[in-house]
Scaffold this active site. Structure first.
Site, PDB file in Angstrom:
ATOM      1  N   GLU A  14      -4.668  14.362 -64.572  1.00 12.38           N
ATOM      2  CA  GLU A  14      -3.407  15.407 -64.862  1.00 12.38           C
ATOM      3  C   GLU A  14      -2.318  14.553 -64.075  1.00 12.38           C
ATOM      4  O   GLU A  14      -2.630  14.322 -62.788  1.00 12.38           O
ATOM      5  CB  GLU A  14      -3.676  16.560 -64.153  1.00 12.38           C
ATOM      6  CG  GLU A  14      -2.408  17.736 -64.233  1.00 12.38           C
ATOM      7  CD  GLU A  14      -1.539  17.633 -65.508  1.00 12.38           C
ATOM      8  OE1 GLU A  14      -1.852  18.271 -66.486  1.00 12.38           O
ATOM      9  OE2 GLU A  14      -0.344  17.329 -65.607  1.00 12.38           O
TER      10      GLU A  14
ATOM     11  N   CYS B  77       1.980  25.742 -69.861  1.00  9.07           N
ATOM     12  CA  CYS B  77       2.106  27.174 -70.003  1.00  9.07           C
ATOM     13  C   CYS B  77       2.087  27.905 -68.561  1.00  9.07           C
ATOM     14  O   CYS B  77       3.071  28.805 -68.384  1.00  9.07           O
ATOM     15  CB  CYS B  77       0.351  27.544 -70.549  1.00  9.07           C
ATOM     16  SG  CYS B  77       0.034  29.295 -70.316  1.00  9.07           S
TER      17      CYS B  77
ATOM     18  N   LYS C  72       7.319  34.653 -68.641  1.00 13.77           N
ATOM     19  CA  LYS C  72       7.027  36.108 -68.685  1.00 13.77           C
ATOM     20  C   LYS C  72       7.455  36.530 -67.574  1.00 13.77           C
ATOM     21  O   LYS C  72       7.740  37.856 -67.542  1.00 13.77           O
ATOM     22  CB  LYS C  72       5.404  36.206 -69.169  1.00 13.77           C
ATOM     23  CG  LYS C  72       5.251  36.506 -70.377  1.00 13.77           C
ATOM     24  CD  LYS C  72       5.172  35.055 -71.385  1.00 13.77           C
ATOM     25  CE  LYS C  72       6.411  35.026 -72.551  1.00 13.77           C
ATOM     26  NZ  LYS C  72       6.206  33.473 -73.031  1.00 13.77           N
TER      27      LYS C  72
ATOM     28  N   GLY D 174      18.558  27.560 -82.111  1.00 14.70           N
ATOM     29  CA  GLY D 174      17.132  27.996 -82.604  1.00 14.70           C
ATOM     30  C   GLY D 174      16.614  29.425 -82.454  1.00 14.70           C
ATOM     31  O   GLY D 174      16.591  29.710 -81.126  1.00 14.70           O
ATOM     32  N   GLY D 175      16.315  30.085 -83.586  1.00 18.61           N
ATOM     33  CA  GLY D 175      15.903  31.450 -83.228  1.00 18.61           C
ATOM     34  C   GLY D 175      14.322  31.562 -83.482  1.00 18.61           C
ATOM     35  O   GLY D 175      13.860  32.538 -84.201  1.00 18.61           O
ATOM     36  N   GLY D 176      13.662  30.587 -82.981  1.00 19.02           N
ATOM     37  CA  GLY D 176      12.115  30.560 -83.038  1.00 19.02           C
ATOM     38  C   GLY D 176      11.657  31.468 -81.649  1.00 19.02           C
ATOM     39  O   GLY D 176      12.447  32.147 -81.112  1.00 19.02           O
TER      40      GLY D 176
ATOM     41  N   VAL E  75      24.372  23.555 -87.000  1.00 18.33           N
ATOM     42  CA  VAL E  75      25.043  23.070 -85.938  1.00 18.33           C
ATOM     43  C   VAL E  75      25.537  21.833 -86.090  1.00 18.33           C
ATOM     44  O   VAL E  75      25.021  20.824 -86.811  1.00 18.33           O
ATOM     45  CB  VAL E  75      23.995  23.059 -84.766  1.00 18.33           C
ATOM     46  CG1 VAL E  75      24.764  22.429 -83.476  1.00 18.33           C
ATOM     47  CG2 VAL E  75      23.499  24.637 -84.547  1.00 18.33           C
TER      48      VAL E  75
ATOM     49  N   HIS F  21      -5.597  60.056 -77.990  1.00 12.86           N
ATOM     50  CA  HIS F  21      -4.571  60.611 -77.759  1.00 12.86           C
ATOM     51  C   HIS F  21      -4.155  61.221 -76.751  1.00 12.86           C
ATOM     52  O   HIS F  21      -4.625  61.926 -75.957  1.00 12.86           O
ATOM     53  CB  HIS F  21      -4.159  61.800 -79.083  1.00 12.86           C
ATOM     54  CG  HIS F  21      -3.064  62.574 -79.095  1.00 12.86           C
ATOM     55  ND1 HIS F  21      -1.829  62.118 -79.669  1.00 12.86           N
ATOM     56  CD2 HIS F  21      -2.518  63.576 -78.418  1.00 12.86           C
ATOM     57  CE1 HIS F  21      -0.759  62.737 -79.393  1.00 12.86           C
ATOM     58  NE2 HIS F  21      -1.240  63.959 -78.956  1.00 12.86           N
TER      59      HIS F  21
HETATM   60  P1  NAI Z   1       9.833  27.196 -83.172  1.00 15.81           P
HETATM   61  O1  NAI Z   1       9.424  26.186 -84.154  1.00 15.81           O
HETATM   62  O2  NAI Z   1       9.041  28.564 -82.777  1.00 15.81           O
HETATM   63  O3  NAI Z   1      11.488  27.446 -83.504  1.00 15.81           O
HETATM   64  C1  NAI Z   1      12.362  26.670 -83.545  1.00 15.81           C
HETATM   65  C2  NAI Z   1      13.347  27.279 -84.649  1.00 15.81           C
HETATM   66  O4  NAI Z   1      14.442  26.253 -84.263  1.00 15.81           O
HETATM   67  C3  NAI Z   1      13.043  27.590 -85.734  1.00 15.81           C
HETATM   68  O5  NAI Z   1      13.440  28.831 -85.935  1.00 15.81           O
HETATM   69  C4  NAI Z   1      13.900  26.509 -86.608  1.00 15.81           C
HETATM   70  O6  NAI Z   1      14.309  27.093 -87.791  1.00 15.81           O
HETATM   71  C5  NAI Z   1      15.059  26.457 -85.687  1.00 15.81           C
HETATM   72  N1  NAI Z   1      16.090  25.122 -85.847  1.00 15.81           N
HETATM   73  C6  NAI Z   1      15.420  23.852 -85.949  1.00 15.81           C
HETATM   74  N2  NAI Z   1      16.445  23.014 -86.151  1.00 15.81           N
HETATM   75  C7  NAI Z   1      17.656  23.671 -85.531  1.00 15.81           C
HETATM   76  C8  NAI Z   1      19.122  23.331 -86.031  1.00 15.81           C
HETATM   77  N3  NAI Z   1      19.417  21.986 -86.096  1.00 15.81           N
HETATM   78  N4  NAI Z   1      19.905  24.438 -85.805  1.00 15.81           N
HETATM   79  C9  NAI Z   1      19.512  25.520 -85.439  1.00 15.81           C
HETATM   80  N5  NAI Z   1      18.248  26.077 -85.392  1.00 15.81           N
HETATM   81  C10 NAI Z   1      17.091  25.131 -85.701  1.00 15.81           C
HETATM   82  O7  NAI Z   1       9.848  26.360 -81.601  1.00 15.81           O
HETATM   83  P2  NAI Z   1      10.204  26.794 -80.318  1.00 15.81           P
HETATM   84  O8  NAI Z   1      10.926  28.272 -80.213  1.00 15.81           O
HETATM   85  O9  NAI Z   1      11.310  25.650 -79.899  1.00 15.81           O
HETATM   86  O10 NAI Z   1       8.764  26.859 -79.533  1.00 15.81           O
HETATM   87  C11 NAI Z   1       8.100  25.752 -79.283  1.00 15.81           C
HETATM   88  C12 NAI Z   1       6.676  25.919 -79.409  1.00 15.81           C
HETATM   89  O11 NAI Z   1       6.310  26.631 -78.393  1.00 15.81           O
HETATM   90  C13 NAI Z   1       6.431  26.774 -80.721  1.00 15.81           C
HETATM   91  O12 NAI Z   1       5.342  26.213 -81.492  1.00 15.81           O
HETATM   92  C14 NAI Z   1       5.854  28.256 -79.989  1.00 15.81           C
HETATM   93  O13 NAI Z   1       4.783  28.761 -80.887  1.00 15.81           O
HETATM   94  C15 NAI Z   1       5.412  27.892 -78.602  1.00 15.81           C
HETATM   95  N6  NAI Z   1       5.943  28.856 -77.716  1.00 15.81           N
HETATM   96  C16 NAI Z   1       4.925  30.181 -77.775  1.00 15.81           C
HETATM   97  C17 NAI Z   1       5.244  30.992 -77.052  1.00 15.81           C
HETATM   98  C18 NAI Z   1       4.616  32.296 -77.107  1.00 15.81           C
HETATM   99  O14 NAI Z   1       3.463  32.349 -77.779  1.00 15.81           O
HETATM  100  N7  NAI Z   1       4.815  33.643 -76.564  1.00 15.81           N
HETATM  101  C19 NAI Z   1       6.591  31.255 -76.155  1.00 15.81           C
HETATM  102  C20 NAI Z   1       7.185  29.713 -76.085  1.00 15.81           C
HETATM  103  C21 NAI Z   1       6.921  28.855 -77.043  1.00 15.81           C
END
Ligand code: NAI
Length: 474
Positions: free
Chosen positions: A34, A42, A51, A188-190, A245, A453
């Site tokens: 590492e 994580c 979190k 990015g609204g992921g 964007v 319940h």
């Molecule tokens: P993501 O893939 O979840 O979301 C990225 C978002 O950015 C998508 O909605 C996409 O449509 C948008 N996007 C892409 N290009 C763009 C642009 N040029 N302009 C505007 N929007 C754009 O990736 P994210 O949120 O960065 O997370 C990365 C990884 O980390 C994911 O695989 C996720 O599962 C993991 N993760 C998991 C967590 C959890 O399980 N709670 C917490 C944080 C991350």
């Protein structure tokens, strides 16, 4: 000096260190390499610290509305220094825990950067691992019978939006902020974008989300995404979907970043003290010696079979570096399966459609399996059942009545195809849906399970009944 091992694991994140523990349980002589800190993304830059911050934001919000519960307080004061200190203490404690587990398992830990060598004097096969030691001492040579690559992923940005740590940040830099900005644009609204938007809005930051796709969380069920958008608007988050964007319009001056985005064809300007880029992550597959092997990549991700073997059958890869569901719990399960395969244990395969996805925003979101749209696209005759938290007594007691649980099932076989949730504690409630999928349970079987319940889990029984129009409290 050269050391021989049964297994050498490159990368000590959740995937790597869990694999190491399982290997040690199986009596394999194991080493882990590492180059930063055991626990990986994580523990140090992802799940755990984010979190911890989310929890502080939630507590802040709860205290703000404590009068609703009949508890009168002075106006709460947010001490972000202490918030960060609490986060650091949690990470530190868990880090020590992982270090202890390595000692307990007699796993050798090498602090350094591991690279795979080709055939050499050490072995006729590629796979010897050369470790460039962090402390600058001479490289260590590890000669393993098997290698597991668990090098994870890293943040990435968009062309034209270089991460400068001040105006433009990723979640890595955001986690270390010493003070909160007054406003932020999140691109990015992921998953990451949603968690940060929720947390920062709850801390009182003015938040704008620019999401390229038609909906927030494009991979999640549309109804969940619509509910999230509604609840985010209630938090005064400015949500822009279909937002392209325009990086070339970026201007950074006097503590403000300005950027334009084309929303449904119309260009609009946005301002923020910072821009957080959250547009996905990139695999850490370069610079680890893969060119010395026959290992194949797909878009940077390492290609593996169902037991996580690469083209070099003694070299395995797990976790974010193989793509797919980039989740800590996926990585650890993949690691266990890979090690058991190495040990000749004939492990069962990991079914990705059973793996829960959790988002720790406020409200929380969780899901397993297919969305309604995906199920329809696959040709299933879909039946759905939905039940709101509004009619669940414990949700009222909690003061958290927004959200619902939705079942997507196969109208012909009654199989559960997916379960989707938004609302209080759903990242815990989802485990029942995960178990239901593993046991191949039907909504009827879930409805026959007695849910205590009052409990939030009653929403599962009611949503399962709703699939056949039999929900009680509606
Ligand atoms: P993501 O893939 O979840 O979301 C990225 C978002 O950015 C998508 O909605 C996409 O449509 C948008 N996007 C892409 N290009 C763009 C642009 N040029 N302009 C505007 N929007 C754009 O990736 P994210 O949120 O960065 O997370 C990365 C990884 O980390 C994911 O695989 C996720 O599962 C993991 N993760 C998991 C967590 C959890 O399980 N709670 C917490 C944080 C991350």
């Amino acid at each position: 000096m050269a050391q021989e091992y049964d297994v050498v694991i490159i990368g000590g994140g959740t995937g790597g260190y869990v694999a190491a523990i399982r290997a040690s349980q199986l009596g394999l002589k194991t080493a882990i390499v590492e180059n930063e800190s055991l626990g990986g993304t994580c523990l140090h830059k992802g799940c755990i610290p984010s979190k911890a911050l989310l929890r502080s934001a939630e507590v802040y919000q709860t205290i703000k509305k404590s009068e609703e519960f009949g508890v009168e307080t002075e106006k709460p004061i947010l001490n972000f220094n202490k918030v960060q200190q609490r986060k650091a203490n949690i990470v530190d404690r868990l880090h020590k825990g992982v270090q202890h587990l390595m000692k307990k398992g007699k796993i050798d830990v090498y602090d350094g950067f591991g690279r795979i060598l080709g055939p050499s004097i050490f072995s006729p096969l590629p796979g010897t691992v050369s470790v460039e030691m962090t402390d600058g001492s001479e490289n260590e040579m590890l000669i393993p019978r098997n290698v597991i690559i668990a090098t994870g992923s890293r943040t990435k940005s968009l062309p034209g939006l270089d991460i400068d740590g001040t105006y433009i940040v990723t979640s890595d830099e955001a986690l270390e902020m010493e003070q909160l900005p007054s406003s932020i644009i999140i691109i990015g609204g992921g998953v990451i974008g949603i968690e940060w938007a929720s947390m920062l809005a709850d801390f009182g930051v003015e938040v704008t989300i620019l999401e390229y796709a038609e909906q927030l969380l494009p991979a999640e069920d549309q109804e969940v995404s619509n509910e999230l958008k509604r609840l985010f608007k209630k938090k005064n988050i400015n949500v822009m979907t279909n937002a392209k964007v325009l990086s070339e319009t970026l201007v950074k001056e006097n503590g403000v970043a300005k950027i334009s985005a084309e929303i449904n064809g119309v260009s609009k300007e946005f301002f923020g003290e910072k821009i957080l880029v959250a547009v996905g992550r990139a695999p850490n597959s370069s610079n680890i010696g893969l060119q010395n092997t026959d290992i194949e990549l797909d878009n940077g991700y390492i290609k593996v079979n169902e037991y996580y073997q690469t083209n070099e059958s003694h070299i395995y890869a797990i976790g974010d570096v193989i793509g797919g569901m980039q989740l800590a719990h996926t990585a650890s399960h993949e690691g266990i399966k890979a090690v058991e395969h190495i040990a000749g244990e004939n492990p069962s395969l990991l079914h990705y459609e059973y793996v829960p996805r959790c988002i720790y925003s406020n409200p929380e979101i969780a899901s397993v399996g297919l969305t309604e749209k995906e199920a329809k696209e696959k040709g299933f005759k879909v039946k759905t059942g939905k039940f709101s938290f509004q009619a669940i007594g414990k949700a009222l007691v909690f003061g958290e009545i927004d959200g619902f649980v939705k079942f997507v099932s196969d109208g012909e076989t009654n199989d559960i195809l997916g379960v989707h949730m938004i609302g209080p504690n759903v990242t815990d409630l989802i485990s029942e849906a995960g178990l239901a999928r593993v046991l191949d349970a039907t909504p009827w079987e879930i409805s026959q399970t007695v849910h205590p319940h009052p409990s939030l889990s009653e929403v599962m029984g009611e949503a399962a009944l709703a699939v056949d129009g039999r929900a009680i409290h509606i």
